[in-house]
Enzyme design. Structure first.
Site, PDB file in Angstrom:
ATOM      1  N   LEU A  31       7.503   3.779 -27.147  1.00  0.00           N
ATOM      2  CA  LEU A  31       7.477   2.895 -28.329  1.00  0.00           C
ATOM      3  C   LEU A  31       8.751   2.077 -28.470  1.00  0.00           C
ATOM      4  O   LEU A  31       9.850   2.550 -28.202  1.00  0.00           O
ATOM      5  CB  LEU A  31       7.260   3.735 -29.588  1.00  0.00           C
ATOM      6  CG  LEU A  31       5.989   4.593 -29.620  1.00  0.00           C
ATOM      7  CD1 LEU A  31       5.888   5.363 -30.947  1.00  0.00           C
ATOM      8  CD2 LEU A  31       4.738   3.743 -29.405  1.00  0.00           C
ATOM      9  N   GLU A  48      10.345  -1.780 -30.738  1.00  0.00           N
ATOM     10  CA  GLU A  48      10.242  -2.488 -32.028  1.00  0.00           C
ATOM     11  C   GLU A  48       8.912  -3.230 -32.199  1.00  0.00           C
ATOM     12  O   GLU A  48       8.476  -3.468 -33.323  1.00  0.00           O
ATOM     13  CB  GLU A  48      11.398  -3.475 -32.193  1.00  0.00           C
ATOM     14  CG  GLU A  48      12.742  -2.834 -32.509  1.00  0.00           C
ATOM     15  CD  GLU A  48      12.777  -2.096 -33.839  1.00  0.00           C
ATOM     16  OE1 GLU A  48      12.040  -2.481 -34.769  1.00  0.00           O
ATOM     17  OE2 GLU A  48      13.534  -1.100 -33.939  1.00  0.00           O
ATOM     18  N   GLY A  49       8.274  -3.624 -31.104  1.00  0.00           N
ATOM     19  CA  GLY A  49       6.954  -4.271 -31.192  1.00  0.00           C
ATOM     20  C   GLY A  49       5.948  -3.308 -31.803  1.00  0.00           C
ATOM     21  O   GLY A  49       5.245  -3.634 -32.767  1.00  0.00           O
ATOM     22  N   HIS A  50       5.902  -2.090 -31.247  1.00  0.00           N
ATOM     23  CA  HIS A  50       4.995  -1.076 -31.797  1.00  0.00           C
ATOM     24  C   HIS A  50       5.365  -0.770 -33.253  1.00  0.00           C
ATOM     25  O   HIS A  50       4.491  -0.623 -34.107  1.00  0.00           O
ATOM     26  CB  HIS A  50       5.107   0.240 -31.004  1.00  0.00           C
ATOM     27  CG  HIS A  50       4.720   0.130 -29.556  1.00  0.00           C
ATOM     28  ND1 HIS A  50       5.635   0.261 -28.539  1.00  0.00           N
ATOM     29  CD2 HIS A  50       3.524  -0.082 -28.966  1.00  0.00           C
ATOM     30  CE1 HIS A  50       5.012   0.146 -27.372  1.00  0.00           C
ATOM     31  NE2 HIS A  50       3.736  -0.084 -27.596  1.00  0.00           N
ATOM     32  N   SER A  99       8.343  -5.191 -24.506  1.00  0.00           N
ATOM     33  CA  SER A  99       7.248  -4.554 -23.768  1.00  0.00           C
ATOM     34  C   SER A  99       7.783  -3.257 -23.185  1.00  0.00           C
ATOM     35  O   SER A  99       8.960  -3.188 -22.790  1.00  0.00           O
ATOM     36  CB  SER A  99       6.806  -5.479 -22.630  1.00  0.00           C
ATOM     37  OG  SER A  99       6.058  -4.747 -21.684  1.00  0.00           O
TER      38      SER A  99
HETATM   39  P1  AMP Z   1       0.774  -0.786 -25.629  1.00  0.00           P
HETATM   40  O1  AMP Z   1       1.486   0.495 -25.928  1.00  0.00           O
HETATM   41  O2  AMP Z   1       1.480  -1.662 -24.657  1.00  0.00           O
HETATM   42  O3  AMP Z   1      -0.686  -0.569 -25.310  1.00  0.00           O
HETATM   43  O4  AMP Z   1       0.779  -1.612 -26.986  1.00  0.00           O
HETATM   44  C1  AMP Z   1       0.228  -1.092 -28.163  1.00  0.00           C
HETATM   45  C2  AMP Z   1       0.083  -2.205 -29.159  1.00  0.00           C
HETATM   46  O5  AMP Z   1       1.350  -2.776 -29.433  1.00  0.00           O
HETATM   47  C3  AMP Z   1      -0.827  -3.338 -28.655  1.00  0.00           C
HETATM   48  O6  AMP Z   1      -1.646  -3.778 -29.729  1.00  0.00           O
HETATM   49  C4  AMP Z   1       0.173  -4.384 -28.244  1.00  0.00           C
HETATM   50  O7  AMP Z   1      -0.339  -5.707 -28.312  1.00  0.00           O
HETATM   51  C5  AMP Z   1       1.259  -4.183 -29.285  1.00  0.00           C
HETATM   52  N1  AMP Z   1       2.541  -4.723 -28.806  1.00  0.00           N
HETATM   53  C6  AMP Z   1       3.126  -4.513 -27.599  1.00  0.00           C
HETATM   54  N2  AMP Z   1       4.265  -5.225 -27.491  1.00  0.00           N
HETATM   55  C7  AMP Z   1       4.394  -5.915 -28.653  1.00  0.00           C
HETATM   56  C8  AMP Z   1       5.361  -6.829 -29.159  1.00  0.00           C
HETATM   57  N3  AMP Z   1       6.435  -7.200 -28.459  1.00  0.00           N
HETATM   58  N4  AMP Z   1       5.172  -7.342 -30.409  1.00  0.00           N
HETATM   59  C9  AMP Z   1       4.089  -6.981 -31.152  1.00  0.00           C
HETATM   60  N5  AMP Z   1       3.153  -6.108 -30.727  1.00  0.00           N
HETATM   61  C10 AMP Z   1       3.288  -5.587 -29.501  1.00  0.00           C
END
Ligand code: AMP
Length: 273
Positions: free
Chosen positions: A30, A32-34, A182
């Protein structure tokens, strides 16, 4: 914070809660996006459920499933500090059996762009999201605009299969240099990270062109491709919000997307205009 790994136990736990449920599905590591998704879900619902599940069916053979960053303890701490009520943390065997019913991504929208570079990827994404939504039965589920095509296909699935959850898009979070956050950024060396900055800068270049009223899609993507020349580009595309390719930018109905490889790391980014 309650941690549950068994889907039926979670379903039972949530069944009679009589609260609005906000749900954030993730694959862990996880950042800051998450956290921005988690914060939004927290503020809009009475109960907050986050899942961490590295879904094998969305990885193609030879992709980074085995080396995908894992940060179990840090992830749990982040969830706890962010006010998560229930963390769903299943094993693969909790989610899949040997002989599975399959869900297929739409033949057109599921097999362009990311679907071309990763054929079958969205079958796995839609299958796991369907499973997760059925287990949690949330009022609202939160997805990042960074994965724009994924967000589009999940919204389409919910609409076409008459599901009752509301899908909430959340803006992309970036680091101070502009690189979209990411979990895969952890693979980048300092030098590669510098190279990777060309991706958000190419999108900035595109938005500058649009602000000067240059709306021709080819002119914009040519300029972006030239800027991104030193990277291995998978695609630079301009689509409308339905993910149909367009020849001219339509303000408030356009997404400009890039996927490029920096070293061995595949990075995605986009802007919504
Ligand atoms: P993941 O763990 O990569 O499957 O991401 C889980 C959720 O977090 C997905 O809905 C992604 O689109 C979202 N997410 C990933 N990176 C970002 C980011 N930089 N900003 C906003 N949401 C994000």
């Amino acid at each position: 914070m309650k941690i549950i790994s068994n889907p039926l136990e979670l379903k039972e736990y949530l069944k009679n809660c009589n609260k609005s449920i906000g749900f954030v599905p993730t694959m862990g590591a996880l950042h800051e996006g998450h956290i921005s998704l988690i914060k939004k879900a927290k503020s809009e619902n009475e109960l907050l459920v986050v899942s961490i599940f590295l879904n094998p069916t969305q990885f193609l053979k030879g992709e980074d499933l085995d080396k995908y960053p894992k940060k179990d303890e840090a992830d749990k701490k982040i969830c706890q500090l962010s006010g998560v009520d229930v963390l769903f943390y299943p094993q693969i065997s909790d989610m899949y059996s040997q002989d599975e019913v399959s869900l297929l991504a739409p033949k057109v929208r599921g097999f362009v762009l990311e679907g071309t570079s990763r054929p079958g990827h969205f079958n796995g994404v839609l299958t796991v999201v369907m499973k997760l939504l059925n287990i949690v039965n949330p009022t609202k589920a939160y997805f990042g605009k960074k994965d724009a095509q994924q967000l589009n296909l999940i919204t389409l699935m919910v609409k076409q299969l008459f599901m009752s959850v509301e899908i909430i898009p959340v803006d992309t979070q970036r680091d101070s240099d502009g690189l979209a956050l990411s979990s895969r950024n952890a693979y980048l060396s300092p030098l590669e990270k510098k190279e990777a900055l060309k991706i958000p800068l190419s999108l900035y270049l595109a938005s500058k062109m649009v602000s000067k009223n240059i709306l021709d899609a080819k002119e914009i993507t040519d300029a972006m491709r030239e800027y991104l020349e030193s990277l291995e580009i998978s695609y630079v595309e301009i689509v409308n919000r339905e993910f149909e390719s367009i020849k001219k930018v339509e303000l408030k109905n356009t997404i400009i997307l890039v996927e490029a490889k920096v070293g061995q790391t595949r990075l995605l980014d986009n802007i919504w205009l």
